[in-house]
Structures are given as C-alpha cells and as structure tokens.
Design an enzyme around this catalytic site. Structure first.
Site, short mmCIF file in Angstrom:
data_model
loop_
_atom_site.label_atom_id
_atom_site.label_comp_id
_atom_site.label_asym_id
_atom_site.label_seq_id
_atom_site.Cartn_x
_atom_site.Cartn_y
_atom_site.Cartn_z
N THR A 1 0.82 -1.22 0.00
CA THR A 1 0.00 0.00 0.00
C THR A 1 0.85 1.26 0.00
OG1 THR A 1 -1.79 -1.11 1.12
CG2 THR A 1 -1.71 1.25 1.35
N THR B 1 1.89 -4.49 4.45
CA THR B 1 1.85 -4.71 5.90
C THR B 1 1.45 -6.13 6.30
OG1 THR B 1 -0.39 -3.82 5.93
CG2 THR B 1 1.38 -2.31 6.48
N ASP B 2 0.70 -6.83 5.44
CA ASP B 2 0.12 -8.10 5.87
C ASP B 2 1.17 -9.13 6.30
OD1 ASP B 2 -2.35 -7.12 5.52
OD2 ASP B 2 -2.95 -8.43 3.87
N LYS C 1 1.23 -7.67 13.28
CA LYS C 1 0.09 -6.86 12.85
C LYS C 1 -1.13 -7.35 13.61
CE LYS C 1 -2.45 -5.29 8.77
NZ LYS C 1 -2.54 -5.28 7.32
#
Lengths: 436, 598
Positions: free
Chosen positions: A96, A171-172, A249
């Site tokens: 992202t 980020t995942d 996360k």
C-alpha cells in the site's frame, strides 16, 4: 477490463478503447464522457462513463459511438537512482505504501518510481537518499524467494556504503519478512527499517507520509537492528520502531495495527521534533563484520491447531521439512493424556513427524505470553515427543521464519533444536518484564 | 446574471457507509480526541486542485472529537461498508418526485476535500439520477443531477495551525440537488428553494429540524465571475444575497477599470519588514503581536490609494476582500492605508516611518500584516495574489446573516473525483426500482390536507417537521384539526414552558387513543400532556390529576350544584366537562322547567 463479451465486441468494431470519449444512449437519455474500465463488481453489461463533471455513472447502453480518441500520454520508463555512499537507501517491495492511483480510472498499482516517490513526498529532500524498486507485489504474494532477494539487496547496500536502509513493504506479511531478514543478516552495521501504510496512499489522510519520513529519519540513527516503523497510535503524531522479530500486525485496518509482542518497541520517533527516544535495550551499529547467512528452507508449514483437528491431517504434514504448530494456551495440543474414548489425540502423528526427521516447533495462539509446555500433561507429552519451544516467548510468525532459516543452515535434528532455542535477534527473552 | 441553487438535505436513516446512528445532539460530549494531518495527493498530471492548494499552504493540524455514535469508519481507521440501501431508496424517491431518471448503476466517487472536514481527505459522493426538473410559476427549472453523499464533520473552531472538528455528523447521508443556472431572479430563487425543500420534506426518510437542509446559491454576472454563496439559512434572505452579490461584482468591475486606467497592476511583490518602525508602539494590536514574536510586514500597492477603502458591499470594502485572502494563511487580518490609523493607535510618526521604508508616492497605498515571519510572508503572498487578479475571481463565499458574504476559499476547479475502490457499484435493477414506493406528490398531499384542515393549517402542516407524525395519527383515527393544533400549537407552547417530550410519537399516540375513548375533554389536552411529559400513561395522568371527563348523571349533579348556571359550571369544571354536553343538558333542563311551568 471485464466488460461483457457483447460489449467488448461492440468496442472492437467501433475502435473504442479505455479512456476514449464516447457517446452512450441509454433509457434515460444520451450521455457523453470518457469510457472507464469496468470494476470487477457489478453488471458487466453496464458501461462506466466519466462525465465532464468528474462523476462516473453506469449506463446500460442502447447504442454506443466513438466521439474522439484518448489524448492519454504514455508514461516514460523511469530510471532507478544511482547509489551514493552515505545515503539512505529506499528499497521498494510493493504494498500500500508504494502504490499509486491512476486518477482517470481509479486503478491502483503497487509500484512507485524514485521520481514519483520524490514528487509524492517532497519532504524526503531533507535526507540524502537513493531509491529503487525491487519488486512490486502485494505482501500476501511474497515468499522465501523474495526474502532472499531482499537480503541480497540489503547486503549490497551495506557493502556499497549506504548509511541506512528503508524497506517499503506491504503490511500483511511484513512481520514474516522483518523476522527472516533479522536472522539472515546479523551484526548489522546500519539500521534496516521496514515501513508500510495501513490506509491507502491515494487518500490525503494516508499514514504513508508520516511512516515513511519517520522511517528514513530513524535509519539515520545509531542502531544496528531490523526495525519496523509504523504509527504508534491513531494520531498523526509519532511512530514506534518495533524490533523485526517481535512485531505483529494486530488489527486489519487501524493505523496503529503494529504492536511489539512480549516486549516494548525499540524507539519512539518523530522527524518533526527530531525525537528519537529509546524505549528498550537495543543494539548499536555493529563494529563486528556483517554475518550474512542467507540460506533458507522454504519447505516449512505453519498450522493452527483447533478442536476437531484430524490426526490424518497432522500425518500429512510430512510434505514439509519442518512444522510450526500454533498450539493452545501454554502450548497444548490434543494428546488425550486422560485416555478418554471420545477424544482424538494427534500425539502419535506428531511423534511420527519428529521420528522421520521433521522438527515440530510450538508457539501459542494466545500470541501474548510464553510457551510453558511443562505445566499440563498434554504439554509434557508433547515435550517428551521432542517438540521444540518450551520457554520461548516468540510470535508464531517469528518461530516460522526462524525455522525456515535454521533449516537453511542445518539438517541435524539436535542442532535444529539448539539453534531454535538460541536467541539470535532478540526473538526470545529470558524474562517476561513486569513493568510496561 | 445567472442564478442556480444547490440543496443539501440530510436523511434520517443510519449513516451512509457504516451502521452508526444519525441522531446527534449538540449537547453530547465527545468520548475521545484524535489529531491528524492531511497532505495533498498529486495526480499523475501533477496538478493539485486549486482549492486544495490554498488549504495545504496552511500546514494545518486537525483535531477530531470522537463521539459515541462514531465508529472506526468515520475515524478513517476502517474501510467503508456498502452504501446504505435505505438512504439510496430515499434518494430514488426524491428523484421520482423531481422527475429525474435513475442511472443504471450507482458509482461511488471520492471528491478531494482537504480542509479537514473529512477525516479521509475526501467526500464520498454518487450520482443517483439525472435529467430531472421542478415546475415553478416561471416555468420548469432543470435539475441535471441528483446525488447522494456524506455529510462533513462539524467545525468547532478554525484556529491556526489547529482546527477542531466534531465527528458526530460525519457520514450522515445527504441528498444533493442542483439546478441549472436558469433561475430568473431573487424571488424566483426563493420559490425554487421552497418548492424543492417542500418536496423533500414530504419524503418519509428525510431529517427535519434546524440545520438539516442547506442551500448554496450559485451566481454569475456578465463581466463578473461565478461565485458560490454557501450556508444561507433563511430562504427569505436569498433575494438579498443575489442583489448584494450582483452589486459587489459590478463594483469590482468598476474598480478593475479604475486600476487599469491608473496602470496599477500588476503589483510587484516586494514586502519589507517594518517592525523597527513600531519598536515602542502604543498600537495595542501591533504591540501584542510583537510581544508574541510577530513581525510587521509591509507591502506597497502602487496607485491603489482610495481604492482599498471602496465599499463593495454594505460595510465591506476592497480592503476587506484582500484581508479575507490573507486569512488563508491563518492570520486574523491585515491593516491597510485607507483605514483610519487612529483606530489602531498608529501614530503619524510611525506612519511616516513606514512610508519612508516603502518609498510611498502620492497615489500609493500599503498593507501591513502582523504575524510570525513565515506566516506573515504566506499571508502577504495571498494578498498580492488577490491584488493581481485583474478579473473578478471565482470564489466560494460564506453567507452572512446581514445579506453580505465573505470570501472562504477559491471556487474548486472541476472537482477532482476518482473512484472509491472500497465500495462496489450498485446496479439499480428493475426489481429494486419497482420496490421503491412512489411517494405522494406535493400537490396531491396539499390537496388532501386542505380537505381535512383549513387552508392556513394545511399550509402549516405541509411545512411542518411533524408532517409524517400528523399523517400517522390521523390514519389511526384521530381528528385531523385536533392533531394539527396539538402538534403546531399545544406542544409548541408547552415546549416554550420547558415541557419536553422525549418520545413525542409515543406520547401522542397514547393521548389520542385515550381521547378517542371519550375519557377526557379537549380543554384538558395541555394539562394531560404536561402530566405525560415525564413518561406516564394518559390513563394514569387522568386519575392522578383528576382530569377524567364528568358526564351523564355526575354532570347532572354538578349542574344542579351550580344552579344550572353555564358560567359557574365552566368556571369550576372547565377541564372536565364538554361545553357542548353542558349546554345541551342545560337546554333540556330549561325546556323541562318551561314545560312544568306551562
């Protein structure tokens, strides 16, 4: 483009392409505008038209005509920057943070060139930097191959004299990659800071800017570890630098999704006020030579145990060279220590894996806390079977990345057990601190 | 002159992209505060919108107050849910009443707004229907589009660099209706606004009450420019805004001609720090600024003498217009040489020093800005930019209650809209459109009301926020005129006394049901209502306050007691007896007496 076959044929016949000005007659009248690509949702027989007022509307066409061809300028290929000694290196892996939107169509691409990076974040000017794109993928598509490639590139930056490395990453799965790099490159002479964004970069409210600027700012400082730089809370105020082996996360969408598990973040940072406050013990830039042990074994599984889990399923894990189990509580799996007829234990299958040379590593579904298999008999049976992990307070993802790395270094079961339980990059602590 | 109007109507459904309630209260306290920043997102062409640019030059911080009726969607911490189908239905009902054609597929767009009024930095908006019209006494006025969009956050304070907003209203669905600029004049504008407003109020899903409908007027004059006047509350004031704006633009055109003949433009940017001239000043505003670390920045406006003081609207001069631009940088305003320097306490000596610094000529003017250096420079930049506009600028202006308007920001260019990729488009299938009930037209409703009420009361009910409650109560069998006077008079006057009804609908259904049984009389209505305000049932109130109707034998007994004197009976038992029943009883008694006497 996912328009219906009939519409595609109609477009082909009339020479209409995406972005062309067309006239569409529908039941409600005729409309002129630019032909937009069809989103994946919705009715493929409806044309998406961008009106001159900027709005898109969907019209079921009675007839379509080309008005004029698109004036769209094709983008030139853009060059990567040259490396300069003493710079901060920004390496793009997609995600992202590094995505850009094509405003005409709304399409999002996980790629940003160094030129676009500077245009999007003019404040980067304050630090000497060079940037290049390694790959442009969403983080859920990354695997061991990309970890290796990234480690190679970071090593190149270190050897080329860069003063710090910033890795833009989705980020995942960022915590997997940051953990893997922590094991692959030890004795870091410069900081390696991963950074991502939770809210899309096409919105003025995106967290991308503050996260990126803080990550570059952090990379100029004196620490020699892999860190992850993300929003500390919901405010656009300051960021936390988490240790690459400790971070996880913990929310699907919030800016402050990233948390340090069983530890404090390394630093609180804010480039605006030049704040760089240590929050826990950290390693300074290493004076020792870089220790690059980059071999990985990709053939490792990570399995969540659960009520009703089938023994046959566990037996089938022999397709892997190593397995991390996310066990319940302190580190239990159904072993039927009470010899109850209604219970299906998976202990024989785990024993089978271990005896055939497949290490089984335990982490906990509770995420927080330490694996203590000695407490309950189900855990003790697991330990007796040779499962690794008693006393470790690692996250499942770190245990996973570590097992990939350890199995890239040795195949000896005893050595695997020893290495797994050795703290290389702050992934296991001796004591669980009482004070926050 | 061209006039158009844009109407924004809030809906009473849940929010547009989350499950939060739209019920908001001015008195509610926020439960959390967060602080955010917005940065302009450059398009591939590198063009940031001109309104966005003006905002971003302020380097602002936005504080948001978070309320109980907020969730992570309004905090921009979670992707939006699907577009609220109840809200879409109301928008489609509005479209039908405005003779518009629904689109085949609703596409949700993001409209860039970076003044902080949206946490995301954009407002979600979609066209629902197109090509409508509304009939008026001066012909049909076209409504090219009907959109549904999110309400913005409410401003609490617009400080610099920090502005504070409250998030409770963010995300409330709005129907946006815009007309073509074919409205004939001010009076016609009021008519169009009233007509569209009334049509909206007849729809069951719209919000009612103060601030739930807003009008933005678009005006452009020949030789002038298009200007949007935002936030007009009173429809009767609309003609005044049109008249004032026409005059303002006319005066600006004259002023521009004068500037041209004086060869006063362009103004070259050459601001000078004249802080030294004020080192010992008695001018309170400047002294306070200097004490806080500000500087005094001055700029000469050659050949502008007398023009800064030229009145463009009542009480507002050309200098005011420049000053409003300076405010874009967050300063409170500026001082200019056509103002009386005495009112600031600036001495002749200080003035002479500034004049020397700027090398002022006979016909020159100057402006002064008191602010910290960087901010003063930004503000001066805006002033010079405005001074150099040798045309009437396109602007968004705020409607002031006195009929004048003030500059807010440049009129946004062609809106920067791009698809909201988090919300899938909605196909308006035939089944969906068929399921949208066609609501009664305004004309039909008016006719029906005039049949059951007098003309005056029918008009009041039609405009009332309680229109739908009125219809419900009448449908359940209550007498229309009694319902109308209760809603429009009794309840209103009780509220003035401080009597509040937390659930008006429940209270009124109960009281009219009880009244239908004949257990109390009309005159007792206010007393019973007052008793019910605390939540009691009508039946209980009648008992406790002894308001039950006296009738039959009991009435005969009290009539006897009062000597069959109407006045005496009514004086004593006004709230318990039906005057009609008393007069019939007395007439019967009288007749019986006469018969006996005969």
């Amino acid at each position: 483009m996912v328009y219906s076959a009939a519409l595609q044929e109609e477009f082909r016949k009339k020479g209409i392409k995406e972005g062309d000005r067309i006239r569409v007659a529908g039941e409600g009248g005729a409309f002129e505008g630019l032909m937009m690509p069809r989103p994946h949702h919705g009715d493929a027989g409806i044309i998406v038209l961008k009106l001159d007022n900027g709005y898109n509307i969907g019209i079921r066409p009675l007839s379509v005509a080309l008005v004029s061809k698109s004036q769209k300028v094709t983008r030139g290929t853009e060059q990567d920057d040259d490396r300069k000694k003493g710079d901060i290196a920004i390496l793009g892996c997609g995600g992202t943070i590094a995505s850009r939107i094509e405003y005409e169509t709304g399409a999002v691409y996980p790629s940003i060139s160094p030129q676009e990076l500077r245009a999007t974040f003019p404040a980067l000017e304050r630090w000497p930097m060079h940037a290049r794109q390694l790959f442009a993928l969403f983080s859920e598509d990354l695997n061991v191959h990309h970890w290796r490639l990234l480690a190679d590139e970071i090593e190149k930056e270190i050897k080329g004299g860069s003063d710090g490395v910033v890795v833009m990453h989705g980020t995942d799965t960022m915590a997997y990659t940051s953990a893997a790099i922590s094991f692959m490159l030890q004795n870091l002479p410069i900081p390696v800071v991963f950074v991502g964004a939770q809210r899309s970069s096409d919105r003025p409210s995106s967290d991308n800017e503050i996260n990126l600027l803080n990550s570059v700012f952090a990379a100029t400082h004196d620490f020699g570890e892999v860190g992850v730089c993300m929003h500390a809370d919901t405010n656009d105020d300051y960021c936390h630098i988490h240790r690459g082996t400790r971070v996880r996360k913990m929310h699907t969408s919030r800016r402050d999704a990233f948390k340090s598990i069983n530890s404090q973040p390394l630093f609180a940072v804010d480039y605006r006020s030049k704040r760089f406050d240590p929050l826990s013990e950290y390693k300074k830039r290493s004076k020792e030579p870089l220790l690059a042990r980059k071999n990985l074994n990709p053939n490792v599984g990570l399995v969540y145990t659960h009520p009703n889990i089938k023994p046959e399923f566990i037996a089938k894990l022999d397709i892997y060279d190593g397995v991390v189990l996310m066990a319940t509580g302190l580190g239990q799996v159904p072993t039927n220590s009470m010899n109850d007829k209604t219970v299906h234990g998976i202990l024989p299958q785990i024993k089978g894996l271990i005896s055939s040379g497949i290490p089984v590593v335990i982490s906990s579904q509770t995420i927080y806390g330490r694996v203590c298999m000695r407490v309950y008999s189900n855990g003790r049976l697991l330990m007796d079977a040779g499962a690794i992990g008693d006393g470790a307070d690692w996250t499942p993802e770190t245990a996973y990345a570590k097992l990939c790395w350890v199995l890239g270094q040795t195949k000896d079961m005893k050595k695997v057990g020893e290495m797994m339980m050795t703290d290389y990059a702050g992934e296991i602590s001796v004591r669980s601190e009482a004070c926050p | 002159m061209k006039i158009g109007i844009e109407i924004h109507q809030r809906l009473a459904t849940n929010k547009l992209f989350c499950g939060c309630s739209c019920e908001i209260s001015e008195d509610a306290k926020h439960c959390a505060v967060m602080e955010r920043r917005l940065h302009p997102v450059l398009s591939e062409l590198g063009e940031a919108d001109r309104a966005s640019k003006a905002e971003s030059s302020k380097e602002r911080v936005f504080e948001y107050q978070v309320f109980r009726n907020n969730c992570l969607v309004e905090m921009d911490e979670e992707p939006p849910g699907p577009l609220n189908s109840d809200a879409l239905k109301v928008a489609l009902q509005a479209a039908l009443q405005l003779n518009a054609t629904p689109v085949n597929e609703v596409q949700v767009m993001r409209k860039t707004v970076i003044d902080g009024s949206n946490t995301s930095g954009f407002q979600r908006t979609s066209i629902v229907a197109m090509n409508g019209h509304v009939d008026t006494s001066k012909g049909a006025i076209k409504i090219p589009l009907i959109a549904i969009e999110e309400e913005s956050a409410g401003i609490v304070s617009a400080g610099d660099p920090k502005a504070t907003y409250r998030l409770d209203r963010l995300g409330i669905p709005l129907i946006e209706i815009s007309t073509t600029p074919d409205i004939k004049d001010g009076a016609h504008l009021t008519e169009v606004a009233q007509k569209i407003g009334m049509i909206l109020r007849t729809l069951p899903g719209v919000a009612r009450g103060l601030g739930t409908i807003r009008q933005d007027v678009n005006i452009s004059t020949e030789g002038g420019a298009r200007v949007e006047i935002k936030g007009a509350q009173d429809l009767k004031m609309l003609p005044k805004y049109v008249e004032t704006e026409e005059k303002r633009q006319l005066e600006l055109v004259k002023l521009l001609a004068e500037l041209r003949s004086r060869k006063a433009l362009p103004v070259k940017r050459h601001e000078i720090d004249v802080t030294k001239a004020f080192h010992d000043t008695k001018a309170a505003l400047i002294a306070a600024g200097l004490k806080a670390g500000a500087i005094v920045l001055a700029q000469k406006l050659p050949a502008h003498k007398g023009l800064l003081g030229k009145e463009l609207q009542h009480g507002k001069r050309y200098g005011t217009e420049l000053s409003d631009y300076a405010k874009l940088a967050g300063v409170k305003g500026m001082i200019h040489s056509d103002e009386g320097m005495e009112k600031y306490g600036i001495t002749k000596d200080e003035l002479a020093k500034v004049g020397r610094e700027l090398a002022m000529g006979e016909n020159d003017a100057f402006v002064l800005i008191v602010a910290p250096k960087a901010q003063a420079e930004r503000a001066m930049g805006h002033v010079i930019d405005r001074a150099n506009m040798d045309y009437v600028p396109q602007e968004t202006r705020r409607a002031n209650p006195d009929g004048t308007s003030s500059f807010m920001r440049p009129l946004p260019g062609r809106a920067r809209l791009y698809p909201e990729t988090d919300v899938p488009p909605i196909t308006l299938t035939k089944e969906m459109l068929d399921s949208v009930e066609r609501t009664e037209s305004l004309e039909h409703k008016k006719e029906k009301l005039e049949k059951m009420l007098n003309k005056e009361m029918a008009g009041r009910i039609l405009k009332s926020r309680h229109l739908h409650l009125f219809e419900k109560l009448v449908a359940s069998g209550a007498e229309p005129m009694l319902v109308a006077t209760t809603l429009e008079e009794t309840v209103v006057s009780l509220r003035r006394e401080g009597v509040e009804f937390p659930d008006l609908e429940k209270t009124l259904s109960d009281i009219f049901q009880e009244f239908g049984k004949g257990t109390f009389v009309k005159a007792a209505m206010p007393e019973v209502l007052k008793g019910m305000a605390k939540g009691a049932r009508a039946e209980a109130v009648l008992k406790v306050y002894r308001l039950q109707r006296i009738t039959g034998k009991e009435l005969e007994r009290i009539a006897e007691e009062c000597g069959h004197d109407m006045k005496a009976i009514m004086q004593k038992f006004r709230l318990q007896v039906d005057p009609q029943e008393v007069s019939i009883l007395l007439a019967l008694k009288k007749k019986a007496k006469e018969t006996r006497q005969n």
